[in-house]
Enzyme design. Structure first.
Site, PDB file in Angstrom:
ATOM      1  N   ALA A 277       0.959  -1.098   0.042  1.00 38.53           N
ATOM      2  CA  ALA A 277      -0.303   0.154   0.058  1.00 38.53           C
ATOM      3  C   ALA A 277       0.981   1.308  -0.129  1.00 38.53           C
ATOM      4  CB  ALA A 277      -1.004  -0.085   1.433  1.00 38.53           C
ATOM      5  N   THR A 278       1.947   1.257   0.652  1.00 34.89           N
ATOM      6  CA  THR A 278       3.055   2.396   0.604  1.00 34.89           C
ATOM      7  C   THR A 278       3.258   2.661  -0.979  1.00 34.89           C
ATOM      8  OG1 THR A 278       3.918   1.608   2.790  1.00 34.89           O
ATOM      9  CG2 THR A 278       5.253   3.016   1.506  1.00 34.89           C
TER      10      THR A 278
ATOM     11  N   GLN B 241      -7.097  -0.176   6.238  1.00 36.13           N
ATOM     12  CA  GLN B 241      -7.457  -0.653   7.445  1.00 36.13           C
ATOM     13  C   GLN B 241      -9.129  -1.064   7.439  1.00 36.13           C
ATOM     14  OE1 GLN B 241      -6.161  -2.051   9.722  1.00 36.13           O
ATOM     15  NE2 GLN B 241      -4.013  -1.117   9.615  1.00 36.13           N
TER      16      GLN B 241
ATOM     17  N   SER C 234      -4.341  -3.200   0.923  1.00 42.71           N
ATOM     18  CA  SER C 234      -3.069  -4.010   1.328  1.00 42.71           C
ATOM     19  C   SER C 234      -3.510  -5.516   1.545  1.00 42.71           C
ATOM     20  CB  SER C 234      -2.218  -3.471   2.509  1.00 42.71           C
ATOM     21  OG  SER C 234      -1.258  -4.378   2.822  1.00 42.71           O
ATOM     22  N   ALA C 235      -2.963  -6.667   1.097  1.00 43.75           N
ATOM     23  CA  ALA C 235      -3.299  -7.798   1.200  1.00 43.75           C
ATOM     24  C   ALA C 235      -3.243  -8.288   2.388  1.00 43.75           C
ATOM     25  CB  ALA C 235      -2.543  -8.827   0.026  1.00 43.75           C
ATOM     26  N   HIS C 236      -2.162  -8.098   3.156  1.00 45.32           N
ATOM     27  CA  HIS C 236      -1.927  -8.808   4.406  1.00 45.32           C
ATOM     28  C   HIS C 236      -2.640  -8.116   5.750  1.00 45.32           C
ATOM     29  CE1 HIS C 236       0.870  -5.906   6.818  1.00 45.32           C
ATOM     30  NE2 HIS C 236       0.922  -5.358   5.467  1.00 45.32           N
TER      31      HIS C 236
ATOM     32  N   THR D 110       7.654  -7.841 -13.601  1.00 42.04           N
ATOM     33  CA  THR D 110       6.880  -9.025 -13.744  1.00 42.04           C
ATOM     34  C   THR D 110       5.889  -9.080 -12.513  1.00 42.04           C
ATOM     35  OG1 THR D 110       8.689 -10.005 -15.026  1.00 42.04           O
ATOM     36  CG2 THR D 110       6.803 -11.557 -13.926  1.00 42.04           C
TER      37      THR D 110
ATOM     38  N   CYS E 173       4.308   0.594  11.188  1.00 34.12           N
ATOM     39  CA  CYS E 173       5.379   1.151  10.731  1.00 34.12           C
ATOM     40  C   CYS E 173       6.222   2.030  11.299  1.00 34.12           C
ATOM     41  CB  CYS E 173       4.830   1.837   9.349  1.00 34.12           C
ATOM     42  SG  CYS E 173       4.386   0.909   7.861  1.00 34.12           S
TER      43      CYS E 173
END
Length: 371
Positions: free
Chosen positions: A71-72, A167, A187-189, A225, A314
């Site tokens: 996301a950053t 979030q 963001s996936a995580h 890629t 972060c």
């Protein structure tokens, strides 16, 4: 009664079984998504499927999404070089780093007040882009981003809006069209996907500011890629997250959060619950015990078997007061004495009650030593 309890879902969520299975399957896909032969088309099919899954969760068209490394990176992709950006001090570091004018006013709950340096917000903005988060990672406080977008539209300002949805997506009903976003980060995580993969929604007709030139992947918006293993995991996590929302999983989590806060409030006369008067994410509680450093609390609870945070991930490891809490009006001591407990679908009532009991005993010891 044994084993560790993970209560730091806002930092990262445990990998979902569906995501793990999708990633393992993607590891056996041989081709490069940019190749035109059968193997390449098979790899591209993995990416296309995941793009559709993430798009459904975010409420947009698949072609509106750009996969990124985080996301950053998505935030950097949205912001043109030399652009001027306005926002508030409660934004996440990934966005705050780009803000030239962090002068949006917020109230004691961290909600935008509608003023910019004391002046009406939309009448004072002449920047290229404004940044607004949908949900704060430290406090869980929600922002209603659509009215800001509508005000700018009414004034016919050529100002784009970047919404940080990291979030919010997957925890509350949320979509790009209801956010008013021109650009939106994900963001996936944070939803049980793998780390190292994110996405940027780009409103139709708008361009991005590619930071990585090269092969022109992602429809020319992000070269390199594609990480098909990470993308496959993101897609599967997004599909599972959408199912959780539909099934009311986060309503159950909200009840657990309320049980935790009631237990803390009932037994501690010193603790301040941050943002309790505002709409918040269903899983997040942030509380302050003035004088008891957040980092110390994190270490105490870690030794007791609980994983929590003293702020956004972060910012971990930096011994300083929370910029977010200071913007909300808390002093340096208070802002340095906060912890964040963030729950998830796997959290149980026993987890919450054990945490409350353990933390309250530690708090009593702290005040006994301080007396």
């Amino acid at each position: 009664m044994t084993g560790r309890v993970y209560l730091d879902y806002n930092a990262t969520a445990p990998l979902r079984p569906e995501a793990r299975e999708a990633m393992i399957a993607a590891m056996d896909v041989l081709g490069n998504p940019s190749s035109v032969h059968s193997e390449g088309r098979a790899a591209k099919a993995v990416v296309d499927k995941a793009r559709g899954q993430v798009a459904r969760l975010m409420g947009c068209y698949p072609d509106d999404l750009v996969f990124t490394g985080s996301a950053t990176e998505a935030a950097a992709l949205a912001i043109p070089e030399f652009a001027t950006v306005s926002g508030s001090e409660v934004e996440h570091d990934a966005v705050a780093a780009w803000i030239n004018h962090p002068d949006w006013d917020v109230d004691k709950n961290g909600k935008l007040t509608g003023t910019f340096r004391g002046q009406p917000l939309t009448e004072s903005i002449w920047d290229d882009l404004v940044a607004v988060q949908a949900a704060n990672s430290e406090t869980g406080v929600l922002q209603n981003t659509m009215p800001i977008a509508q005000s700018l539209w009414a004034l016919k300002r050529d100002v784009k809006i970047l919404v940080d949805g990291v979030q919010a997506i997957g925890k509350i009903p949320f979509s790009t069209d209801r956010s008013g976003a021109d650009y939106l980060m994900a963001s996936a995580h944070k939803i049980g996907g793998p780390k190292g993969i994110g996405a940027l929604y780009v409103k139709r007709g708008l361009s991005t500011a590619p930071r990585i030139p090269g092969g022109g992947q992602e429809m020319g918006r992000r070269s390199g890629t594609e990480n098909i293993v990470g993308i496959a995991g993101f897609g599967a996590a997004a599909e599972a997250a959408a199912r959780d929302l539909k099934d009311g999983v986060w309503d159950r989590v909200a009840k657990l959060r309320n049980i935790l806060e009631k237990a803390i409030e009932a037994a501690s006369k010193h603790t301040i619950l941050v943002g309790k008067g505002a709409d918040r994410l269903p899983n997040t509680t942030c509380f302050i015990t003035p004088g008891w450093k957040g980092e110390t609390q994190v270490m105490v609870m870690d030794l007791a078997g609980f994983a929590i945070s003293a702020g956004s991930a972060c910012s971990s490891g930096k011994v300083k007061s929370s910029r977010v809490l200071k913007a909300m009006g808390y002093d340096d001591t208070e802002a340095a004495s906060a912890i964040r407990v963030s729950l998830g679908p796997q959290t149980t009532e026993d987890d919450v009650l054990r945490f409350a009991e353990t933390w309250l005993k530690a708090e009593q010891k702290f005040h006994a030593k301080a007396a």
